[in-house]
Motif scaffolding. Structure first.
Motif, short mmCIF file in Angstrom:
data_model
loop_
_atom_site.label_atom_id
_atom_site.label_comp_id
_atom_site.label_asym_id
_atom_site.label_seq_id
_atom_site.Cartn_x
_atom_site.Cartn_y
_atom_site.Cartn_z
N ILE A 80 0.85 -1.20 0.00
CA ILE A 80 0.00 0.00 0.00
C ILE A 80 0.88 1.24 0.00
CG2 ILE A 80 -1.78 1.28 1.27
CD1 ILE A 80 -2.68 -1.41 2.47
N VAL A 81 0.70 2.11 -0.98
CA VAL A 81 1.54 3.30 -1.10
C VAL A 81 0.78 4.60 -0.78
CG1 VAL A 81 3.08 2.24 -2.79
CG2 VAL A 81 1.06 3.47 -3.59
N GLU A 82 -0.54 4.51 -0.71
CA GLU A 82 -1.32 5.72 -0.44
C GLU A 82 -2.63 5.36 0.24
OE1 GLU A 82 -3.56 9.17 -3.04
OE2 GLU A 82 -1.57 8.50 -3.74
N VAL A 83 -2.98 6.12 1.27
CA VAL A 83 -4.23 5.92 2.01
C VAL A 83 -4.92 7.26 2.18
CG1 VAL A 83 -5.29 5.08 4.15
CG2 VAL A 83 -3.19 4.00 3.30
N ASN A 84 -6.15 7.39 1.71
CA ASN A 84 -6.87 8.65 1.92
C ASN A 84 -8.38 8.43 1.95
OD1 ASN A 84 -7.71 8.67 -0.93
ND2 ASN A 84 -5.57 9.19 -1.34
N LYS A 85 -9.08 9.38 2.57
CA LYS A 85 -10.54 9.30 2.67
C LYS A 85 -11.17 9.76 1.36
CE LYS A 85 -10.65 10.19 7.65
NZ LYS A 85 -11.13 11.09 8.73
N SER A 96 -20.79 1.82 2.57
CA SER A 96 -21.02 3.24 2.87
C SER A 96 -20.22 4.08 1.88
CB SER A 96 -20.58 3.54 4.31
OG SER A 96 -20.57 4.94 4.55
N PHE A 97 -20.67 5.32 1.71
CA PHE A 97 -19.92 6.25 0.85
C PHE A 97 -18.83 6.98 1.63
CE2 PHE A 97 -24.04 6.25 -1.64
CZ PHE A 97 -23.56 5.38 -2.60
N ASP A 98 -18.77 6.76 2.95
CA ASP A 98 -17.64 7.27 3.75
C ASP A 98 -16.53 6.24 3.65
OD1 ASP A 98 -19.05 9.54 4.56
OD2 ASP A 98 -19.96 8.49 6.25
N ARG A 99 -15.71 6.39 2.64
CA ARG A 99 -14.77 5.33 2.29
C ARG A 99 -13.31 5.72 2.48
NH1 ARG A 99 -17.56 3.05 -3.34
NH2 ARG A 99 -19.49 2.32 -2.35
N ILE A 100 -12.47 4.70 2.35
CA ILE A 100 -11.01 4.87 2.35
C ILE A 100 -10.50 4.29 1.05
CG2 ILE A 100 -8.83 4.21 3.43
CD1 ILE A 100 -10.35 4.00 6.08
N ARG A 101 -9.70 5.09 0.34
CA ARG A 101 -9.10 4.61 -0.91
C ARG A 101 -7.68 4.13 -0.62
NH1 ARG A 101 -9.46 8.85 -3.78
NH2 ARG A 101 -11.22 8.34 -5.16
N LEU A 102 -7.39 2.89 -1.01
CA LEU A 102 -6.06 2.31 -0.86
C LEU A 102 -5.44 2.17 -2.25
CD1 LEU A 102 -6.94 -0.61 1.61
CD2 LEU A 102 -6.19 1.71 2.20
N LYS A 103 -4.30 2.81 -2.45
CA LYS A 103 -3.59 2.69 -3.72
C LYS A 103 -2.40 1.77 -3.52
CE LYS A 103 -3.41 6.20 -6.45
NZ LYS A 103 -3.10 7.51 -7.08
N LEU A 104 -2.26 0.77 -4.40
CA LEU A 104 -1.21 -0.23 -4.27
C LEU A 104 -0.05 0.04 -5.23
CD1 LEU A 104 -3.50 -3.41 -4.10
CD2 LEU A 104 -2.86 -1.83 -2.27
N LYS A 105 1.05 -0.66 -5.02
CA LYS A 105 2.23 -0.49 -5.87
C LYS A 105 1.96 -0.81 -7.33
CE LYS A 105 5.70 -1.43 -2.28
NZ LYS A 105 6.74 -2.38 -1.81
N ASN A 106 1.06 -1.74 -7.56
CA ASN A 106 0.76 -2.14 -8.94
C ASN A 106 -0.28 -1.24 -9.60
OD1 ASN A 106 -1.56 -2.87 -7.62
ND2 ASN A 106 -1.46 -5.05 -8.12
N LYS A 107 -0.52 -0.06 -8.99
CA LYS A 107 -1.46 0.96 -9.49
C LYS A 107 -2.93 0.59 -9.26
CE LYS A 107 2.12 3.12 -11.12
NZ LYS A 107 2.66 4.30 -10.41
N THR A 109 -6.39 0.19 -7.28
CA THR A 109 -7.05 0.97 -6.24
C THR A 109 -8.19 0.15 -5.64
OG1 THR A 109 -6.55 3.08 -7.33
CG2 THR A 109 -8.34 3.08 -5.73
N VAL A 110 -8.24 0.14 -4.32
CA VAL A 110 -9.29 -0.57 -3.59
C VAL A 110 -9.95 0.40 -2.64
CG1 VAL A 110 -9.83 -2.50 -2.06
CG2 VAL A 110 -7.96 -2.71 -3.72
N MET A 111 -11.28 0.37 -2.59
CA MET A 111 -12.01 1.24 -1.67
C MET A 111 -12.79 0.41 -0.66
SD MET A 111 -13.29 4.48 -3.93
CE MET A 111 -13.89 3.48 -5.28
N ILE A 112 -12.68 0.82 0.61
CA ILE A 112 -13.37 0.12 1.69
C ILE A 112 -14.04 1.16 2.59
CG2 ILE A 112 -11.81 -1.87 1.65
CD1 ILE A 112 -10.26 -0.61 3.92
N SER A 113 -14.91 0.67 3.50
CA SER A 113 -15.64 1.62 4.35
C SER A 113 -15.74 1.14 5.79
CB SER A 113 -17.06 1.84 3.79
OG SER A 113 -17.75 0.61 3.74
#
Length: 220
Positions: A80-85, A96-107, A109-113
């Protein structure tokens, strides 16, 4: 292991009720009542599975994302290289739409809530920072602990030959230091990423303990 349940938006619940209401329409047609019942039960079971089966689990260096029976994805936290709301509405294992975006090294993107967004982010970032430090700090300790053991035991041999108290005190201090480091490293040996000469370190640890026991009993 830390488990974070997904936050559930009221809007999602309303959508579920609307889908269930629509799926009951076949029940009013006498010829296909059974079909309406099957559709209703299927829809209800699917949504219950998603609602109660969506969670995010952090265990050691891995993050597992579960969304009912449909998604079971495991991510190496150090990828994981980037974490933001975010409030991105893109389809994802989030209720939920109150999510966290996880950006990985392989480009990717995964979003969780997770319900506790701040707690999840703090816990995840602390592990990511540990992962960045580990190759530079802990690996260096692992590499030099065996050398320290060898030096300490060599000084012990010299101190016994010369019968010098100062050298003996220095040797004892080094033995205690190397023993503490060895125990700490061996305690971390369950970590699959830890790679070091476990056998040699174990032998030197036993020698350190033997020396301290002999010293304590006055035999040295």
């Amino acid at each position: 292991m830390t488990k974070y349940k997904s936050k559930i938006d009221i809007g999602l619940i309303l959508i579920v009720f609307c889908i269930i209401a629509i799926s009951t329409v076949p029940m009013f047609v006498p010829e296909i009542v059974w079909l309406g019942i099957v559709i209703d039960l299927t829809v209800i079971l699917i949504f219950l599975n998603i609602i109660y089966g969506t969670a995010y689990i952090i265990e050691e260096d891995m993050l597992t994302i579960r969304c009912g029976i449909f998604i079971n994805k495991t991510i190496d936290i150090h990828d994981i290289v980037e974490v933001n709301k975010t409030k991105d509405m893109q389809s994802s294992p989030a209720l939920s739409f109150d999510r966290i975006r996880l950006k990985l090294k392989n480009k990717e993107t995964v979003m969780i809530s997770p319900k506790d967004r701040d707690g999840f982010i703090n816990g995840l970032c602390s592990l990511i920072i540990y992962g960045i430090m580990k190759p530079h700090v802990y690996k260096a300790i692992e590499d030099y602990t065996i050398d320290l053991n060898v030096i300490a035991l060599f000084i012990v041999t010299i101190s016994n030959s010369l019968d010098n108290d100062i050298i003996k005190y220095v040797a004892t201090g080094l033995i205690i230091l190397s023993l503490v480091l060895s125990v700490l490293i061996l305690a971390r040996s369950h970590n699959k990423k830890g790679k070091f000469d476990k056998c040699s370190l174990g032998i030197y640890t036993l020698l350190d303990i033997a020396y301290l026991l002999l010293l304590a009993t006055g035999k040295l």
